[in-house]
Design a protein around this motif. Sequence first.
Motif, short mmCIF file in Angstrom:
data_model
loop_
_atom_site.label_atom_id
_atom_site.label_comp_id
_atom_site.label_asym_id
_atom_site.label_seq_id
_atom_site.Cartn_x
_atom_site.Cartn_y
_atom_site.Cartn_z
N ARG A 137 0.87 -1.18 0.00
CA ARG A 137 0.00 0.00 0.00
C ARG A 137 0.90 1.23 0.00
N ASP A 145 7.30 5.71 -0.12
CA ASP A 145 7.13 5.49 1.32
C ASP A 145 8.47 5.50 2.06
N LEU A 150 -4.27 2.97 -3.95
CA LEU A 150 -2.90 3.05 -3.41
C LEU A 150 -2.15 1.75 -3.67
N TRP A 188 -4.80 14.56 -0.71
CA TRP A 188 -3.63 14.40 -1.57
C TRP A 188 -2.86 15.70 -1.67
N THR A 230 1.69 5.32 -0.14
CA THR A 230 1.11 6.62 0.21
C THR A 230 2.00 7.80 -0.19
N SER A 231 3.19 7.53 -0.73
CA SER A 231 4.03 8.65 -1.18
C SER A 231 5.03 8.17 -2.21
N SER A 255 1.71 12.53 -2.47
CA SER A 255 1.50 11.85 -1.19
C SER A 255 0.03 11.98 -0.80
N VAL A 256 -0.39 11.09 0.10
CA VAL A 256 -1.78 11.09 0.55
C VAL A 256 -1.82 10.77 2.04
N SER A 257 -2.75 11.43 2.74
CA SER A 257 -3.05 11.11 4.13
C SER A 257 -4.57 11.03 4.23
#
Length: 244
Positions: free
Chosen positions: A62, A204, A173, A150, A64-65, A144-146
Amino acid sequence: MAISGYRLGLACLAAAGSVTLAVTLAGPASAAATPSRASFPHYDHARHADQIWGGYADTGARFTSISGDWTVPTLNCSSVPNSSVSPWIGIDGFNSDTVEQIGFDQDCQNGVAGYYPWVEMYPADSIYFTETVKAGDHITASVSVSGSSWTLTEKDTTRGWSKTFHESGSDKLSSAEAIVEDLGNGIQPVAPFSAITFTSLTADGKSLASAGTVNSTNIERGNTPLTKNSSLSGGTFKLSWLHS
């Protein structure tokens, strides 16, 4: 798989409804007017059987960045007066129907080379922005995502500008990649650009070579490869253009 249509700019993204956008610009503003864009359709923008992507993608985790650098290549438009490909980095798309990405088009339009930066939350259309990009410039970019928030940033460290987009969306992701994409559904020729070398690629917080299952992909038409990747060493590889 959805068809994205053309990269039509900010109005199309606003109309998409499912994405919210805020933009932060740092550094000197460009004096250039909004670029006049030829229409290059992006059918099935996510990777598919016609093999419109060249580069590397990590899967099996997964993500996220992702971040990385590259240098803008010089286009030779003498033999191919109208063409377009896009170098970019992003998340998703290798094995999913969404892509969150930032980069630029490198085009020949009537024999004149041009470079047009953009951001895209596919299947929404791209947002083009007006900052100047020239051959030889050093580009850094990150995605990136949190949660569903985004952040997508592109910088031209040679010219001193930086553009950050804040968007929202729920996505899989499932991959992280550094790609050169053949536009126009793999139909039109591509102007020679020799090679693009991506450096400092991390996903990541790890080098792209160690962040997941590494997949190499090359642009093809039929059974003819149009690009060739070097090996991926940590976060560095070179994609060479073979022929139009």
